[in-house]
Design a protein around this motif. Structure first.
Motif, PDB file in Angstrom:
ATOM      1  N   LEU A 156      -0.410   0.378  13.559  1.00  0.00           N
ATOM      2  CA  LEU A 156      -1.018   1.224  12.527  1.00  0.00           C
ATOM      3  C   LEU A 156      -0.936   0.464  11.200  1.00  0.00           C
ATOM      4  O   LEU A 156       0.156  -0.004  10.822  1.00  0.00           O
ATOM      5  CB  LEU A 156      -0.284   2.559  12.443  1.00  0.00           C
ATOM      6  CG  LEU A 156      -0.644   3.493  11.273  1.00  0.00           C
ATOM      7  CD1 LEU A 156      -2.095   3.980  11.415  1.00  0.00           C
ATOM      8  CD2 LEU A 156       0.308   4.683  11.223  1.00  0.00           C
ATOM      9  N   ILE A 157      -2.040   0.384  10.491  1.00  0.00           N
ATOM     10  CA  ILE A 157      -2.114  -0.421   9.264  1.00  0.00           C
ATOM     11  C   ILE A 157      -2.517   0.483   8.089  1.00  0.00           C
ATOM     12  O   ILE A 157      -3.445   1.303   8.200  1.00  0.00           O
ATOM     13  CB  ILE A 157      -3.144  -1.564   9.385  1.00  0.00           C
ATOM     14  CG1 ILE A 157      -2.926  -2.345  10.700  1.00  0.00           C
ATOM     15  CG2 ILE A 157      -3.066  -2.482   8.193  1.00  0.00           C
ATOM     16  CD1 ILE A 157      -1.581  -2.990  10.832  1.00  0.00           C
ATOM     17  N   VAL A 158      -1.807   0.299   6.956  1.00  0.00           N
ATOM     18  CA  VAL A 158      -2.139   0.997   5.697  1.00  0.00           C
ATOM     19  C   VAL A 158      -2.237  -0.065   4.599  1.00  0.00           C
ATOM     20  O   VAL A 158      -1.335  -0.903   4.442  1.00  0.00           O
ATOM     21  CB  VAL A 158      -1.069   2.053   5.346  1.00  0.00           C
ATOM     22  CG1 VAL A 158      -1.348   2.647   3.958  1.00  0.00           C
ATOM     23  CG2 VAL A 158      -1.025   3.146   6.400  1.00  0.00           C
ATOM     24  N   TRP A 159      -3.360   0.025   3.811  1.00  0.00           N
ATOM     25  CA  TRP A 159      -3.555  -0.938   2.712  1.00  0.00           C
ATOM     26  C   TRP A 159      -3.519  -0.213   1.365  1.00  0.00           C
ATOM     27  O   TRP A 159      -3.841   0.986   1.258  1.00  0.00           O
ATOM     28  CB  TRP A 159      -4.917  -1.623   2.830  1.00  0.00           C
ATOM     29  CG  TRP A 159      -4.999  -2.593   3.989  1.00  0.00           C
ATOM     30  CD1 TRP A 159      -4.401  -3.799   4.085  1.00  0.00           C
ATOM     31  CD2 TRP A 159      -5.771  -2.429   5.182  1.00  0.00           C
ATOM     32  NE1 TRP A 159      -4.718  -4.433   5.246  1.00  0.00           N
ATOM     33  CE2 TRP A 159      -5.571  -3.604   5.966  1.00  0.00           C
ATOM     34  CE3 TRP A 159      -6.606  -1.429   5.689  1.00  0.00           C
ATOM     35  CZ2 TRP A 159      -6.160  -3.803   7.200  1.00  0.00           C
ATOM     36  CZ3 TRP A 159      -7.200  -1.646   6.922  1.00  0.00           C
ATOM     37  CH2 TRP A 159      -6.966  -2.805   7.680  1.00  0.00           C
ATOM     38  N   GLY A 160      -3.106  -1.009   0.348  1.00  0.00           N
ATOM     39  CA  GLY A 160      -3.099  -0.502  -1.017  1.00  0.00           C
ATOM     40  C   GLY A 160      -3.412  -1.613  -2.011  1.00  0.00           C
ATOM     41  O   GLY A 160      -3.330  -2.798  -1.678  1.00  0.00           O
ATOM     42  N   LYS A 161      -3.715  -1.208  -3.253  1.00  0.00           N
ATOM     43  CA  LYS A 161      -4.091  -2.152  -4.310  1.00  0.00           C
ATOM     44  C   LYS A 161      -3.207  -1.889  -5.521  1.00  0.00           C
ATOM     45  O   LYS A 161      -2.954  -0.741  -5.891  1.00  0.00           O
ATOM     46  CB  LYS A 161      -5.557  -1.956  -4.669  1.00  0.00           C
ATOM     47  CG  LYS A 161      -6.054  -2.885  -5.756  1.00  0.00           C
ATOM     48  CD  LYS A 161      -7.521  -2.621  -6.039  1.00  0.00           C
ATOM     49  CE  LYS A 161      -8.045  -3.569  -7.119  1.00  0.00           C
ATOM     50  NZ  LYS A 161      -9.487  -3.339  -7.419  1.00  0.00           N
ATOM     51  N   MET A 162      -2.727  -3.012  -6.130  1.00  0.00           N
ATOM     52  CA  MET A 162      -1.854  -2.849  -7.287  1.00  0.00           C
ATOM     53  C   MET A 162      -2.666  -2.313  -8.466  1.00  0.00           C
ATOM     54  O   MET A 162      -3.737  -2.831  -8.795  1.00  0.00           O
ATOM     55  CB  MET A 162      -1.200  -4.186  -7.677  1.00  0.00           C
ATOM     56  CG  MET A 162      -0.215  -4.073  -8.852  1.00  0.00           C
ATOM     57  SD  MET A 162       0.536  -5.660  -9.330  1.00  0.00           S
ATOM     58  CE  MET A 162       1.500  -6.014  -7.860  1.00  0.00           C
ATOM     59  N   VAL A 163      -2.091  -1.308  -9.135  1.00  0.00           N
ATOM     60  CA  VAL A 163      -2.767  -0.686 -10.280  1.00  0.00           C
ATOM     61  C   VAL A 163      -1.949  -0.813 -11.555  1.00  0.00           C
ATOM     62  O   VAL A 163      -2.473  -0.611 -12.659  1.00  0.00           O
ATOM     63  CB  VAL A 163      -3.047   0.796  -9.982  1.00  0.00           C
ATOM     64  CG1 VAL A 163      -4.054   0.950  -8.846  1.00  0.00           C
ATOM     65  CG2 VAL A 163      -1.762   1.551  -9.676  1.00  0.00           C
ATOM     66  N   GLU A 164      -0.637  -1.155 -11.424  1.00  0.00           N
ATOM     67  CA  GLU A 164       0.191  -1.256 -12.630  1.00  0.00           C
ATOM     68  C   GLU A 164       1.395  -2.126 -12.322  1.00  0.00           C
ATOM     69  O   GLU A 164       1.959  -2.088 -11.226  1.00  0.00           O
ATOM     70  CB  GLU A 164       0.649   0.135 -13.071  1.00  0.00           C
ATOM     71  CG  GLU A 164       1.484   0.118 -14.353  1.00  0.00           C
ATOM     72  CD  GLU A 164       1.968   1.515 -14.755  1.00  0.00           C
ATOM     73  OE1 GLU A 164       2.709   1.637 -15.756  1.00  0.00           O
ATOM     74  OE2 GLU A 164       1.628   2.497 -14.029  1.00  0.00           O
ATOM     75  N   GLU A 165       1.812  -2.896 -13.362  1.00  0.00           N
ATOM     76  CA  GLU A 165       3.048  -3.670 -13.320  1.00  0.00           C
ATOM     77  C   GLU A 165       3.865  -3.253 -14.521  1.00  0.00           C
ATOM     78  O   GLU A 165       3.483  -3.526 -15.651  1.00  0.00           O
ATOM     79  CB  GLU A 165       2.732  -5.178 -13.339  1.00  0.00           C
ATOM     80  CG  GLU A 165       3.969  -6.065 -13.262  1.00  0.00           C
ATOM     81  CD  GLU A 165       3.611  -7.558 -13.221  1.00  0.00           C
ATOM     82  OE1 GLU A 165       4.537  -8.378 -13.359  1.00  0.00           O
ATOM     83  OE2 GLU A 165       2.418  -7.882 -13.077  1.00  0.00           O
ATOM     84  N   ARG A 166       5.026  -2.640 -14.330  1.00  0.00           N
ATOM     85  CA  ARG A 166       5.787  -2.018 -15.416  1.00  0.00           C
ATOM     86  C   ARG A 166       7.194  -2.620 -15.452  1.00  0.00           C
ATOM     87  O   ARG A 166       7.917  -2.579 -14.446  1.00  0.00           O
ATOM     88  CB  ARG A 166       5.876  -0.511 -15.175  1.00  0.00           C
ATOM     89  CG  ARG A 166       6.549   0.269 -16.287  1.00  0.00           C
ATOM     90  CD  ARG A 166       6.642   1.753 -15.890  1.00  0.00           C
ATOM     91  NE  ARG A 166       7.244   2.537 -16.949  1.00  0.00           N
ATOM     92  CZ  ARG A 166       6.571   3.090 -17.948  1.00  0.00           C
ATOM     93  NH1 ARG A 166       5.248   2.921 -18.033  1.00  0.00           N
ATOM     94  NH2 ARG A 166       7.167   3.808 -18.886  1.00  0.00           N
TER      95      ARG A 166
END
Length: 405
Positions: free
Chosen positions: A383-393
């Motif tokens: 099972l694969i889930v992808w995401g995209k970086m939206v913030e670096e804090r």
């Protein structure tokens, strides 16, 4: 044969002495025959029937009591009652005979009373029943005493005692053989006990895999997360540019939607990383992927879906836009979930490429990929889930909003 008639001179009356012909009158013979109850035994007309002698000792129960002879109630009108009711001419031929009271006797001189006869001695009449009872009451002949063999002395008594003991021992052996179970019964019992033992062992193993491994992995992962936080508080300063050794923790992943907080270690070794409840980073060739702080690349990690802490058990419930936060010593990297591949073969390594083909991404960027087994409690597919970086804090600016809510 007809009973003998009373003796006497024919033609004379024994009572009066006059010449008497019983059948002289017309119809006398027919009337006499009509009055007979038994023509063979009743007397002729005018003959007195002598009553029978009394039975010695009284009449038996089988005999009826003696009754007086019947009287004739038809006499000629005005005729005096004769002394002899059976005299000829006293009654008309065919007259009705009834039971009547005896006629009064003419007055005669009293005769001296005869001397009383001695009472007869009753003679008991034997019957079959009495004889049977008497025979039953007779004592039975005594049974002869058994003849005891002569005593043979102590040797004979010893042999008899040994014989009795031998019989007892033989009976005991027979009883033990009867109680002894057959080989089939013993084999079936052994097999049954083995199956029961095997079932208990399997139940314990399943309990260990599904429950106890989670307890141990959660404890180890919690200890590793506290260790990392303690190191970050003590050292501080800039990011360490060095390379991490396999199994070494370097970050903590937060998934607020699933209430997950799990440390991230270098490598995807099952015993050294995954079974300890941690998430492993693909860091070895040919499956090496980027780090979170790299300017471009795909940060790919793996984790158990079942047993051993099961940190990725419910990642199939994530929706696009749900935050995934990676915390390091000095920075928070915030990703948003974008897409999911519900099932693929384990050999499909393209899902962790810098730009995954099935993720929907078309150009290089800063991505994250979560991989785990599917269906649950199996490892047949991925099972694969992808995401995209939206913030670096930076950590100095405090926690991001996804962790504060």
């Amino acid at each position: 044969m007809t009973a003998l008639r009373p003796e006497g001179t024919y033609g004379s009356d024994p009572h009066s002495g006059d010449p008497y012909d019983p059948y002289a009158e017309p119809g006398a013979f027919e009337a006499a025959v009509g009055r007979l109850a038994d023509p063979l035994n009743d007397p002729l007309p005018g003959r007195e029937q002598t009553p029978p002698e009394p039975y010695p000792g009284g009449y038996p129960e089988a005999y009826p009591p003696y009754r007086e002879p019947r009287r004739y109630d038809a006499y000629p009108t005005g005729a005096p009652t004769p002394a002899d009711p059976y005299a000829p001419g006293v009654h008309a031929p065919g007259a009705h005979v009834t039971e009547a009271a005896p006629a009064p006797e003419p007055a005669v001189a009293p005769e001296p009373a005869p001397a009383p006869a001695p009472d007869p001695v009753p003679v008991p009449v034997p019957d079959d029943e009495t004889m049977l009872l008497r025979r039953a009451e007779e004592p039975l002949p005594a049974r002869p005493e058994p003849v005891r063999p002569p005593d043979g002395g102590r040797a004979a008594r010893r042999r008899a005692r040994q014989g009795r003991q031998g019989r007892r021992a033989q009976q005991g052996r027979r009883a033990r053989r009867a109680q002894r179970e057959s080989p089939m019964v013993i084999a079936s019992r052994v097999v049954g006990e083995l199956f029961i033992t095997l079932g208990v062992v399997m139940l314990l193993f399943v309990s260990y895999q599904l429950w106890w491994t989670n307890v141990i992995a959660d404890r180890q992962a919690g200890d590793e997360a506290k260790k990392l936080e303690q190191q970050w508080e003590d050292k501080g300063g800039d990011r360490d540019p060095g390379v991490f050794s396999p199994g070494q923790g370097f970050a903590i992943m937060h998934i607020p939607r699933l209430d997950v907080k799990v440390p991230i270690a270098e490598g995807v070794d099952e015993n050294g990383v995954l079974d300890r409840g941690m998430v492993g980073h693909y860091a070895e060739e040919p499956l090496k992927t980027a780090m979170p702080w790299d300017k471009t690349g795909n940060f790919a990690v793996a984790g158990h879906r079942n047993t051993h802490g099961e940190p990725f058990r419910y990642i199939n419930k994530l929706d696009p836009g749900d935050p995934i936060v990676v915390e390091t010593r000095d920075t928070y990297y915030i990703y948003e979930m974008t897409s999911r591949l519900d099932s693929t073969l384990p050999s499909n390594v393209g899902v962790i490429d810098p730009v995954p083909a099935e993720s929907g991404f078309t150009e290089p960027g800063r991505y994250i990929t979560l991989t785990t087994c599917t269906p649950e409690f199996t490892s047949k597919y991925r099972l694969i889930v992808w995401g995209k970086m939206v913030e670096e804090r930076p950590r100095s600016e405090g926690k991001p909003d996804a962790l504060v809510r």
